[in-house]
Design an enzyme around this catalytic site. Structure first.
Site, PDB file in Angstrom:
ATOM      1  N   CYS A   1       0.829  -1.207   0.000  1.00  0.00           N
ATOM      2  CA  CYS A   1       0.000   0.000   0.000  1.00  0.00           C
ATOM      3  C   CYS A   1       0.863   1.257   0.000  1.00  0.00           C
ATOM      4  O   CYS A   1       0.686   2.128  -0.859  1.00  0.00           O
ATOM      5  CB  CYS A   1      -0.917  -0.020   1.213  1.00  0.00           C
ATOM      6  SG  CYS A   1      -1.998   1.400   1.291  1.00  0.00           S
TER       7      CYS A   1
ATOM      8  N   HIS B   1     -24.515  23.138   2.546  1.00  0.00           N
ATOM      9  CA  HIS B   1     -24.746  23.624   1.178  1.00  0.00           C
ATOM     10  C   HIS B   1     -23.704  24.681   0.828  1.00  0.00           C
ATOM     11  O   HIS B   1     -23.365  25.494   1.674  1.00  0.00           O
ATOM     12  CB  HIS B   1     -26.141  24.241   1.088  1.00  0.00           C
ATOM     13  CG  HIS B   1     -26.457  24.785  -0.275  1.00  0.00           C
ATOM     14  ND1 HIS B   1     -26.723  23.962  -1.347  1.00  0.00           N
ATOM     15  CD2 HIS B   1     -26.529  26.055  -0.738  1.00  0.00           C
ATOM     16  CE1 HIS B   1     -26.959  24.721  -2.412  1.00  0.00           C
ATOM     17  NE2 HIS B   1     -26.834  25.990  -2.067  1.00  0.00           N
TER      18      HIS B   1
HETATM   19  P1  FAD Z   1       0.770  -5.657   1.975  1.00  0.00           P
HETATM   20  O1  FAD Z   1       0.528  -4.218   2.014  1.00  0.00           O
HETATM   21  O2  FAD Z   1       0.938  -6.304   0.650  1.00  0.00           O
HETATM   22  O3  FAD Z   1       2.080  -5.918   2.838  1.00  0.00           O
HETATM   23  C1  FAD Z   1       2.629  -7.183   2.923  1.00  0.00           C
HETATM   24  C2  FAD Z   1       4.055  -7.052   3.407  1.00  0.00           C
HETATM   25  O4  FAD Z   1       4.517  -8.363   3.731  1.00  0.00           O
HETATM   26  C3  FAD Z   1       5.022  -6.511   2.370  1.00  0.00           C
HETATM   27  O5  FAD Z   1       5.672  -5.377   2.884  1.00  0.00           O
HETATM   28  C4  FAD Z   1       6.015  -7.656   2.120  1.00  0.00           C
HETATM   29  O6  FAD Z   1       7.349  -7.193   1.960  1.00  0.00           O
HETATM   30  C5  FAD Z   1       5.890  -8.454   3.406  1.00  0.00           C
HETATM   31  N1  FAD Z   1       6.190  -9.876   3.256  1.00  0.00           N
HETATM   32  C6  FAD Z   1       5.658 -10.769   2.394  1.00  0.00           C
HETATM   33  N2  FAD Z   1       6.169 -12.002   2.612  1.00  0.00           N
HETATM   34  C7  FAD Z   1       7.043 -11.878   3.637  1.00  0.00           C
HETATM   35  C8  FAD Z   1       7.893 -12.789   4.332  1.00  0.00           C
HETATM   36  N3  FAD Z   1       7.916 -14.084   4.030  1.00  0.00           N
HETATM   37  N4  FAD Z   1       8.662 -12.312   5.320  1.00  0.00           N
HETATM   38  C9  FAD Z   1       8.658 -10.994   5.655  1.00  0.00           C
HETATM   39  N5  FAD Z   1       7.866 -10.099   5.036  1.00  0.00           N
HETATM   40  C10 FAD Z   1       7.072 -10.535   4.056  1.00  0.00           C
HETATM   41  N6  FAD Z   1      -6.010  -0.553  -1.689  1.00  0.00           N
HETATM   42  C11 FAD Z   1      -6.818   0.421  -1.216  1.00  0.00           C
HETATM   43  O7  FAD Z   1      -7.546   0.196  -0.257  1.00  0.00           O
HETATM   44  N7  FAD Z   1      -6.834   1.666  -1.798  1.00  0.00           N
HETATM   45  C12 FAD Z   1      -6.050   1.961  -2.855  1.00  0.00           C
HETATM   46  O8  FAD Z   1      -6.084   3.086  -3.348  1.00  0.00           O
HETATM   47  C13 FAD Z   1      -5.197   0.968  -3.367  1.00  0.00           C
HETATM   48  N8  FAD Z   1      -4.382   1.225  -4.413  1.00  0.00           N
HETATM   49  C14 FAD Z   1      -3.523   0.256  -4.850  1.00  0.00           C
HETATM   50  C15 FAD Z   1      -2.705   0.547  -5.930  1.00  0.00           C
HETATM   51  C16 FAD Z   1      -1.830  -0.417  -6.407  1.00  0.00           C
HETATM   52  C17 FAD Z   1      -0.928  -0.088  -7.573  1.00  0.00           C
HETATM   53  C18 FAD Z   1      -1.782  -1.689  -5.786  1.00  0.00           C
HETATM   54  C19 FAD Z   1      -0.830  -2.735  -6.282  1.00  0.00           C
HETATM   55  C20 FAD Z   1      -2.603  -1.990  -4.720  1.00  0.00           C
HETATM   56  C21 FAD Z   1      -3.494  -1.024  -4.244  1.00  0.00           C
HETATM   57  N9  FAD Z   1      -4.357  -1.283  -3.191  1.00  0.00           N
HETATM   58  C22 FAD Z   1      -5.203  -0.309  -2.736  1.00  0.00           C
HETATM   59  C23 FAD Z   1      -4.372  -2.585  -2.509  1.00  0.00           C
HETATM   60  C24 FAD Z   1      -3.572  -2.488  -1.203  1.00  0.00           C
HETATM   61  O9  FAD Z   1      -2.246  -2.103  -1.512  1.00  0.00           O
HETATM   62  C25 FAD Z   1      -3.576  -3.825  -0.491  1.00  0.00           C
HETATM   63  O10 FAD Z   1      -4.915  -4.253  -0.300  1.00  0.00           O
HETATM   64  C26 FAD Z   1      -2.917  -3.707   0.858  1.00  0.00           C
HETATM   65  O11 FAD Z   1      -1.576  -3.263   0.735  1.00  0.00           O
HETATM   66  C27 FAD Z   1      -2.917  -5.048   1.584  1.00  0.00           C
HETATM   67  O12 FAD Z   1      -2.309  -4.891   2.815  1.00  0.00           O
HETATM   68  P2  FAD Z   1      -1.636  -6.123   3.566  1.00  0.00           P
HETATM   69  O13 FAD Z   1      -1.243  -5.584   4.910  1.00  0.00           O
HETATM   70  O14 FAD Z   1      -2.519  -7.296   3.505  1.00  0.00           O
HETATM   71  O15 FAD Z   1      -0.341  -6.496   2.716  1.00  0.00           O
END
Ligand code: FAD
Ligand code: NAD
Length: 480
Positions: free
Chosen positions: A47, A452
């Site tokens: 994110c 408004h």
């Molecule tokens: P993530 O944010 O994906 O974080 C997971 C973390 O886990 C990462 O930092 C990774 O390095 C770490 N990781 C993975 N495996 C391991 C491991 N084995 N050991 C240690 N670390 C690990 N959502 C919205 O709500 N609004 C938006 O405007 C929006 N825009 C987006 C735009 C783009 C281009 C993209 C790709 C996504 C967007 N999203 C948006 C979706 C949003 O980014 C995700 O839903 C959100 O980041 C999910 O959060 P999370 O905490 O599940 O995982």
């Protein structure tokens, strides 16, 4: 080989995205000893580092360019923009770095230890941590824990036909790096990422062609909400090919040639770059889950119960890795539920409304029951609409290309769902989320005084339409 032990902890959170860091902070605020592990040295997850925030920073710049162009018709001509791509990149990165620094600082104050390493389960109560940052020790270490929360997010899906190892083929991460402004860009996928990043590149000067497999952009979203966006994009994109499949991408010296299959679509076309945005997959592989009792479903999502507990009683999962919708605010909400469960609470994940926003211009936002879903379920609903042509604010800002739609239960008059398309729709939807969660009825929404002239009045007016007594619309059936 594990060389050294990290001090055992009550809770380890794997992944420092909006799910993971929120979980770590809530747990620390409840007095738990917490370790937060992320393979990326910059906290914030997809994110912050390569998703929501950089894309919204670039979309803000794109909207500014488009709005400046639109101002010409009101007598204000700024001329054509001169774009300094390096400066734009620097500004976007500064936004990300500032927020990542904020997360580090908040973690420090809460005494959450952040470890930069790749985590892998050795069993249900221990992890192997392999350092990924040069500053950390090179050898893997072992961390024992009472509870773990998996918040490892998702990664871009790349179907085999589109897996071309050529730097001109981008995913959302490399597209956000803004390598250049390609004269012609092919966007594969007319979903969230394709339309948001396609809009950025169009504003910067690329001629963008979108290829979408299904018969409409943003499949699953109500068509009347998509229509104003599609109309605008049809004008700004070079082409939108629906019902079209990219059968193959071929890397040629002169460009990436896309072999297309679809009615009235050229069979092969060369592009300077291609962005593949056809969905995301849960990041549950290579976590050593086979060493625990955690199970995944057929699509690879970690299976969880309503408290986000996996089949392994010590391990929870939240965010993208634990199921759709893959949205940051859903991940952050699940974080609270999981931490509450770990600390003996009874919170359950069961929201009546998860908002979704597509940050195109105009924006589309919806929550709760959609018209499409109600029809598919054969569920009786009463739908009211307020077109923004009747809004004083929309007229004043030159943005009448909007619609507010409310979905009510016909008997209880309760709000079940809402959909908006229009400038700033993403900011407006929160009122509808609250109304749905609190069981608000049409008269309650209509009687709450809205300021408004604002676009928020469109929500009150759409609620008034339930009784046929809307101030700024004439309904011949009024009051019946
Ligand atoms: P993530 O944010 O994906 O974080 C997971 C973390 O886990 C990462 O930092 C990774 O390095 C770490 N990781 C993975 N495996 C391991 C491991 N084995 N050991 C240690 N670390 C690990 N959502 C919205 O709500 N609004 C938006 O405007 C929006 N825009 C987006 C735009 C783009 C281009 C993209 C790709 C996504 C967007 N999203 C948006 C979706 C949003 O980014 C995700 O839903 C959100 O980041 C999910 O959060 P999370 O905490 O599940 O995982
Ligand atoms: P998506 O599911 O939103 O859209 C993918 C699109 O690609 C769909 O329309 C699908 O029909 C199409 N498609 C699939 N295979 C194809 C093919 N071979 N050829 C042509 N089209 C094809 O996925 P995304 O845009 O990659 O985004 C992934 C997820 O990230 C989203 O579902 C969302 O959860 C999240 N996201 C959210 C936001 C936001 O909240 N504003 C922004 C970006 C991403």
């Amino acid at each position: 080989m594990v060389s050294e032990n990290v001090a055992p902890t009550q809770l380890v959170v794997i992944g420092a995205g909006p799910g993971g860091y929120a979980a770590a902070f809530h747990a620390a605020d409840r007095g738990m000893a917490v370790v937060l592990v992320d393979a990326d040295p910059k906290p914030g997850g997809t994110c912050l580092v390569r998703g929501c925030i950089p894309s919204k920073a670039l979309l803000h710049a794109a909207h500014l360019i488009e709005h400046a162009r639109a101002a010409k018709s009101w007598g204000i001509d700024f001329g054509e923009p001169r774009i300094d791509l390096a400066a734009l990149r620097t500004w976007k990165s500064a936004v990300v770095d500032r927020l990542a620094g904020g997360i580090r600082e908040l973690a420090k104050r809460r005494k959450v230890r952040i470890i930069t390493a790749r985590a892998r389960f050795l069993d249900s109560h221990s992890l192997e941590l392999t350092p990924t940052a040069p500053a950390e020790t090179a050898a893997p270490s072992r961390l024992e824990f009472e509870h773990a929360i998996i918040a490892t997010g998702s990664f871009p899906a790349v179907p085999p036909a589109l897996a071309v190892h050529d730097s001109r083929v981008l995913d959302s991460t490399s597209a956000l790096d803004l390598p250049d402004v390609p004269p012609r860009l092919l966007v594969v996928g007319g979903g969230y990422i394709g339309l948001e990043l396609g809009s950025v590149y169009t504003a910067l000067g690329s001629r963008v062609v979108v290829v979408e497999l299904t018969d409409g952009l943003l499949p699953g979203v109500d068509r009347d909400l998509v229509r104003p966006v599609a109309r605008r994009l049809e004008r700004s994109f070079e082409a939108i090919h629906l019902n079209t499949c990219v059968e193959r991408l071929e890397a040629e010296p002169a460009g990436i040639v896309a072999r297309l299959r679809g009615e009235g679509v050229p069979a092969a076309e060369p592009f300077d770059r291609v962005l593949v945005a056809v969905g995301r997959r849960p990041n549950a592989q290579q976590l050593g889950l086979e060493n625990t009792r955690v199970q995944c479903d057929a699509r690879g999502f970690v299976q969880v119960d309503s408290q986000r507990r996996t089949h392994d009683p010590a391990i929870f999962a939240i965010g993208d890795v634990a199921g759709e919708p893959m949205l940051a605010h859903k991940a952050a909400h699940e974080a609270k539920v999981a931490v509450d469960a770990i600390t003996g609470g009874r919170a359950m994940f069961g929201p009546a409304a998860i908002p979704a926003v597509v940050f195109t211009d105009p924006e589309i936002a919806w929550c709760g029951l959609t018209e499409t879903q109600a029809a598919a379920d054969n569920r009786p609903v009463r739908i009211t609409r307020f077109p923004w042509t009747a809004s004083g604010r929309a007229q004043a800002i030159g943005r009448t290309d909007g619609l507010t739609k409310l979905v009510f239960d016909p008997d209880s008059q309760r709000l079940l769902g809402a959909g908006l398309v229009g400038a700033g729709a993403g900011e407006l939807i929160a009122e509808c989320v609250l109304a749905i969660e609190r069981g608000a009825t049409a008269p309650q929404l209509a009687h709450a005084i809205h300021p408004h002239p604002t676009l928020s009045e469109s929500i009150a007016e759409a609620a008034e339409a339930f009784s046929g007594l809307t101030t700024h619309l004439y309904d011949p059936r009024r009051g019946k």
